[in-house]
Design a protein around this motif. Structure first.
Motif, short mmCIF file in Angstrom:
data_model
loop_
_atom_site.label_atom_id
_atom_site.label_comp_id
_atom_site.label_asym_id
_atom_site.label_seq_id
_atom_site.Cartn_x
_atom_site.Cartn_y
_atom_site.Cartn_z
N GLY A 71 0.81 -1.21 0.00
CA GLY A 71 0.00 0.00 0.00
C GLY A 71 0.85 1.26 0.00
N ASP A 72 0.19 2.40 -0.09
CA ASP A 72 0.88 3.68 -0.07
C ASP A 72 1.31 4.04 1.35
OD1 ASP A 72 0.31 3.79 -2.76
OD2 ASP A 72 -1.36 5.20 -2.53
N VAL A 73 2.41 4.78 1.43
CA VAL A 73 2.91 5.29 2.71
C VAL A 73 2.94 6.81 2.63
CG1 VAL A 73 4.90 5.40 4.26
CG2 VAL A 73 4.27 3.23 3.19
N THR A 74 2.25 7.47 3.55
CA THR A 74 2.20 8.92 3.60
C THR A 74 2.66 9.40 4.97
OG1 THR A 74 0.33 8.97 2.05
CG2 THR A 74 0.73 10.96 3.35
N VAL A 75 3.69 10.23 4.99
CA VAL A 75 4.25 10.73 6.24
C VAL A 75 4.25 12.26 6.18
CG1 VAL A 75 6.29 10.83 7.71
CG2 VAL A 75 5.72 8.70 6.51
N THR A 76 3.62 12.87 7.18
CA THR A 76 3.55 14.33 7.27
C THR A 76 4.09 14.77 8.62
OG1 THR A 76 1.58 14.36 5.85
CG2 THR A 76 2.04 16.33 7.16
N GLY A 77 5.05 15.67 8.61
CA GLY A 77 5.64 16.16 9.86
C GLY A 77 5.67 17.67 9.91
N GLN A 78 5.30 18.19 11.08
CA GLN A 78 5.31 19.64 11.33
C GLN A 78 6.22 19.90 12.52
OE1 GLN A 78 3.71 22.69 9.99
NE2 GLN A 78 5.35 23.35 11.38
N GLY A 79 7.32 20.63 12.28
CA GLY A 79 8.19 20.99 13.38
C GLY A 79 7.51 21.94 14.34
N GLY A 80 7.89 21.86 15.61
CA GLY A 80 7.29 22.70 16.63
C GLY A 80 8.21 23.83 17.05
N GLY A 81 8.31 24.03 18.37
CA GLY A 81 9.17 25.08 18.90
C GLY A 81 8.50 26.43 18.95
N MET A 82 9.10 27.30 19.77
CA MET A 82 8.64 28.69 19.85
C MET A 82 9.80 29.55 20.35
SD MET A 82 6.12 28.34 23.19
CE MET A 82 5.66 30.06 23.12
N GLY A 83 9.64 30.85 20.27
CA GLY A 83 10.72 31.73 20.67
C GLY A 83 11.95 31.51 19.81
N ALA A 84 13.12 31.39 20.45
CA ALA A 84 14.38 31.22 19.73
C ALA A 84 14.75 29.75 19.55
CB ALA A 84 15.50 31.95 20.46
N SER A 85 13.82 28.87 19.73
CA SER A 85 14.04 27.44 19.55
C SER A 85 14.61 27.15 18.16
CB SER A 85 12.71 26.70 19.74
OG SER A 85 12.85 25.33 19.49
N ALA A 86 15.51 26.15 18.06
CA ALA A 86 16.17 25.84 16.80
C ALA A 86 16.02 24.36 16.46
CB ALA A 86 17.66 26.20 16.88
N ALA A 87 16.32 24.04 15.20
CA ALA A 87 16.37 22.64 14.73
C ALA A 87 15.05 21.91 14.92
CB ALA A 87 17.49 21.88 15.41
N ASN A 88 13.98 22.59 14.59
CA ASN A 88 12.64 22.01 14.69
C ASN A 88 12.21 21.52 13.30
OD1 ASN A 88 12.17 22.83 17.54
ND2 ASN A 88 12.34 24.87 16.65
N HIS A 89 12.72 20.34 12.93
CA HIS A 89 12.50 19.81 11.59
C HIS A 89 11.12 19.18 11.47
CE1 HIS A 89 16.69 20.54 11.76
NE2 HIS A 89 17.05 19.37 12.28
N GLY A 90 10.62 19.15 10.24
CA GLY A 90 9.33 18.51 9.99
C GLY A 90 9.45 16.99 9.99
N VAL A 91 10.27 16.45 9.07
CA VAL A 91 10.55 15.02 9.00
C VAL A 91 12.06 14.85 9.01
CG1 VAL A 91 10.33 12.91 7.64
CG2 VAL A 91 8.44 14.54 7.69
N TYR A 92 12.57 14.03 9.93
CA TYR A 92 14.03 13.90 10.15
C TYR A 92 14.39 12.43 10.18
CZ TYR A 92 18.53 14.97 12.50
OH TYR A 92 19.85 15.10 12.85
N LEU A 93 15.20 11.99 9.19
CA LEU A 93 15.73 10.63 9.14
C LEU A 93 17.21 10.67 9.45
CD1 LEU A 93 13.04 10.40 7.53
CD2 LEU A 93 14.13 8.64 6.16
#
Length: 208
Positions: A71-93
């Motif tokens: 079957g199909d594989v669907t992956v959706t990622g939304q990075g978070g964080g707030m303020g000066a937060s860094a490295a908030n990736h959506g999808v990270y392998l």
């Protein structure tokens, strides 16, 4: 599953300056899969702390896999964080993590970096030890949108690199089509590339 669809939705927690609040974290030898013709749908949203690395979907280490039997594989990622937060990736392998599909199943990966003022909020990030997005014959679509805001910088849409221990890869096989779309993020700091490939590879299909 034995043949039905599999759906996973996860949101990271955290508060204050806590870090590493991933929405979905698939670690060493962890597997999300569907048997038969079942589809896999994964949605992850990083936590909203001011700490770093609030990743939407994190697939890390050898044999950590999101996959199907046909079957199909669907992956959706939304990075978070707030303020000066860094490295908030959506999808990270990282470290050999893999997103793939068996048979003629298609793979769709969509990642968006967090909107903090910190740096390096990447949409889709693949790094070392042969981390990869691939299929057994189905089409592959990868879309990454860099995040960031204010004076943020280095918000890359799709980033594929070799960090010294094997390169990240996006690979189409057979007659399958491959489409990679990267959109650099906001922020006035610069270096927000759409697609960034360094010592790594995008192979097969079309890239645009």
């Amino acid at each position: 599953s034995a043949g039905g669809n599999v759906s996973v939705a996860a949101t990271g927690g955290g508060a204050g300056d806590s870090s590493d609040n991933a929405g979905l974290y698939v670690a060493d030898h962890g597997v999300i899969s569907a048997g038969g013709a079942g589809d896999v749908l994964v949605v992850g949203t990083g936590g909203t702390s001011t700490g770093n690395s609030n990743v939407g979907v994190l697939v890390i280490d050898t044999n950590a896999t999101i996959t199907s039997s046909g079957g199909d594989v669907t992956v959706t990622g939304q990075g978070g964080g707030m303020g000066a937060s860094a490295a908030n990736h959506g999808v990270y392998l990282l470290g050999g993590g893999e997103i793939t599909a068996g048979g003629s199943g298609e793979v769709h990966v969509d990642g968006t970096g967090g909107s903090s003022t910190g740096i390096a909020n990447w949409g889709v990030n693949l790094v070392h030890t042969d981390s990869q997005i691939t299929s057994s014959g189905g089409d592959i679509t990868v879309t990454g949108r860099g995040g960031g805001s204010g004076t943020s910088e280095h918000n890359i849409g799709v980033r594929i690199v070799d960090a010294g221990n094997g390169a990240g890869k996006i690979i189409a096989t057979g007659d399958s089509n491959l489409t990679v779309t990267g959109i650099g993020g906001l922020g006035s700091g610069g270096h927000s590339h759409g697609v960034y490939v360094n010592g790594a590879s995008i192979e097969g299909g079309t890239t645009g």
